[in-house]
Scaffold this active site. Sequence first.
Site, short mmCIF file in Angstrom:
data_model
loop_
_atom_site.label_atom_id
_atom_site.label_comp_id
_atom_site.label_asym_id
_atom_site.label_seq_id
_atom_site.Cartn_x
_atom_site.Cartn_y
_atom_site.Cartn_z
N MET A 75 -16.86 20.80 -20.74
CA MET A 75 -16.31 20.52 -19.41
C MET A 75 -17.43 20.33 -18.40
O MET A 75 -17.38 19.45 -17.55
CB MET A 75 -15.37 21.64 -18.97
CG MET A 75 -14.06 21.63 -19.73
SD MET A 75 -12.76 22.76 -19.16
CE MET A 75 -13.59 24.08 -18.39
N HIS A 76 -18.47 21.15 -18.50
CA HIS A 76 -19.62 21.01 -17.61
C HIS A 76 -20.31 19.66 -17.85
O HIS A 76 -20.68 18.97 -16.89
CB HIS A 76 -20.61 22.16 -17.83
CG HIS A 76 -21.86 22.05 -17.02
ND1 HIS A 76 -21.87 22.09 -15.65
CD2 HIS A 76 -23.15 21.88 -17.40
CE1 HIS A 76 -23.11 21.96 -15.22
NE2 HIS A 76 -23.91 21.83 -16.26
N ALA A 77 -20.48 19.30 -19.09
CA ALA A 77 -21.12 18.01 -19.42
C ALA A 77 -20.33 16.86 -18.84
O ALA A 77 -20.90 15.92 -18.26
CB ALA A 77 -21.27 17.87 -20.94
#
Length: 111
Positions: A75-77
Site C-alpha cells: 500500500m505504501h509503494a
Amino acid sequence: MEGNELYSFRIIASVGGARSCYIEAIQEAKKGNLEEAKGLVAEGEAMFIEGHKAHSEMIQKEAAGEFEASGLLLMHAEDQLMSAEGFKTIAEEFIDVYDRLLVVEERLSHL
C-alpha cells in the site's frame, strides 16, 4: 527479502527518485533554468517507468497465482507511485508557468 517485499521496495526506490527529480525540476524552473528543469522531468520519468514496470510485474505475478501481493508495504509503494505521478504533473505545469513568465518579462524589458 523476496516476493512482494522486493517488488514493493523496487517501486518505492524508483518512484522516490522520480519524485525527487520532479521537485528539483520545479526548483530549477523557478531559477529560470527551463532546459535543466525539462531534463530533470525526463530523468524522473525514466525512474518512474522502472517503478511502474515493477508494479505491473507484481500484478501479473499475483494474477498468475505466483504470490499474494498485499499488505502495508505494498500500500505504501502504491501510494508513493501515485504521489510521484502527481508531482510529475505539477512539475510540468510549473515549468510551463515559469516559461510563460520569462517570455512576459522579456517582452516587458523591451518596452
